[in-house]
Design an enzyme around this catalytic site. Structure first.
Site, PDB file in Angstrom:
ATOM      1  N   TYR A 191     -22.757  38.928  18.780  1.00 12.22           N
ATOM      2  CA  TYR A 191     -23.020  37.596  18.245  1.00 12.22           C
ATOM      3  C   TYR A 191     -23.197  36.586  19.377  1.00 12.22           C
ATOM      4  O   TYR A 191     -24.149  35.796  19.369  1.00 12.22           O
ATOM      5  CB  TYR A 191     -21.877  37.168  17.322  1.00 12.22           C
ATOM      6  CG  TYR A 191     -22.168  35.896  16.554  1.00 12.22           C
ATOM      7  CD1 TYR A 191     -23.014  35.914  15.450  1.00 12.22           C
ATOM      8  CD2 TYR A 191     -21.602  34.684  16.928  1.00 12.22           C
ATOM      9  CE1 TYR A 191     -23.292  34.761  14.743  1.00 12.22           C
ATOM     10  CE2 TYR A 191     -21.878  33.525  16.215  1.00 12.22           C
ATOM     11  CZ  TYR A 191     -22.719  33.567  15.131  1.00 12.22           C
ATOM     12  OH  TYR A 191     -23.007  32.421  14.436  1.00 12.22           O
ATOM     13  N   SER A 199     -24.728  28.097  17.694  1.00 11.33           N
ATOM     14  CA  SER A 199     -23.350  28.340  17.267  1.00 11.33           C
ATOM     15  C   SER A 199     -22.431  27.825  18.348  1.00 11.33           C
ATOM     16  O   SER A 199     -22.833  27.693  19.514  1.00 11.33           O
ATOM     17  CB  SER A 199     -23.093  29.845  17.062  1.00 11.33           C
ATOM     18  OG  SER A 199     -21.711  30.126  16.938  1.00 11.33           O
TER      19      SER A 199
END
Length: 277
Positions: free
Chosen positions: A154, A141
């Site tokens: 996250y 990501s």
């Protein structure tokens, strides 16, 4: 390094019931690959399987964080022969700051994003080694390059996936299996809207933050999937998807401590989990 010829070879795709995983599966199937669809959403998997061109595709419904279930799935996949590619798209998100999150909530996301990835990768390595040439692609990501406020679980999980990917690449150096990481930014899959948020967080605030984040996503999933497939076929070690990913990568390199001052403004609403609606 030879380019992979995916036609008639086996490709395993996790998170294949929706979003990026489903798009990657469709594009690999269009190239003639035999797709192994992996997800915990049985209905979603069945719908994607029915949409795939070609034949010989299979599906496995499993929670990849389940240590007891993954070896059996890997054995079933390996029983059909060598695996040429593994692309891990499974993942989720979690909104909330450190004062709002519980340890259980943070552990849940680590189980999904990190340990699910590690689990199946480790279990399928023997089948990947059986192929004349194979490649593993892990989706990381943009938040595995730079860590924003309001996204601690996250960011932790994605930095960990990045570390796992790079260490695994070094361990397998010189073997027939290569490993790469893909860093997408702003793909319109709706992951942030389907993700979880801390139980202590006001749902209205969570909805506002998630909507603000989703509004920043610009890349079509099919376009991102095409980049992922090309990165896999060409066995690339590192791939950025989206202008924002390249920008954040440069910021983190140039300002390893101070990059947040450039990101704070654009992400202000998306990372605000405290201001009442």
């Amino acid at each position: 390094m030879p380019r992979l010829q995916v036609a008639d070879a086996t490709s395993v795709v996790t998170g294949a019931a929706a979003g990026m995983g489903a798009e990657v599966a469709r594009q690999l199937a269009a190239r003639g690959a035999r797709i192994v669809l992996v997800d915990r959403d049985a209905d979603g998997l069945a719908a994607v399987a029915a949409s795939l061109p070609g034949s010989g595709h299979t599906m496995h419904v499993v929670d990849l964080a389940d240590d007891a279930a993954v070896p059996a799935v890997a054995a079933a996949i390996a029983g059909r022969g060598p695996v040429q590619t593994l692309i891990t798209c499974a993942g989720s998100s979690m909104l909330g700051n450190i004062d709002q999150l519980t340890m259980a909530e943070m552990r849940w996301l680590m189980d999904v994003n990190l340990w699910g990835t590690v689990n199946l990768t480790q279990a399928l390595l023997p089948a990947l080694r059986q192929a004349p040439a194979a490649h593993v692609t892990h989706l990381v990501s943009i938040y595995g390059l730079a860590a924003p406020a309001g996204r601690i679980p996250y960011a932790m999980s994605k930095y960990a996936v990045r570390g796992f990917t790079e260490a695994l690449r070094h361990e397998l150096e010189g073997s027939t299996v290569t490993v790469g990481a893909v860093y997408p930014a702003g793909v319109k899959t709706g992951i942030i809207l389907r993700g979880r948020y801390a139980a202590a967080l006001d749902p209205a605030i969570a909805d506002r933050a998630a909507a603000a984040q989703a509004a920043m996503y610009h890349t079509d999933p099919a376009d991102a999937a095409a980049r992922i497939v090309e990165a896999t076929v060409n066995r690339r070690a590192r791939t950025m998807i989206g202008r924002e990913a390249r920008l954040v990568d440069a910021l983190a390199r140039l300002f390893p401590v101070g990059y947040w001052r450039f990101m704070r403004g654009p992400l202000r609403q998306a990372t605000d989990t405290t201001t009442p609606v």
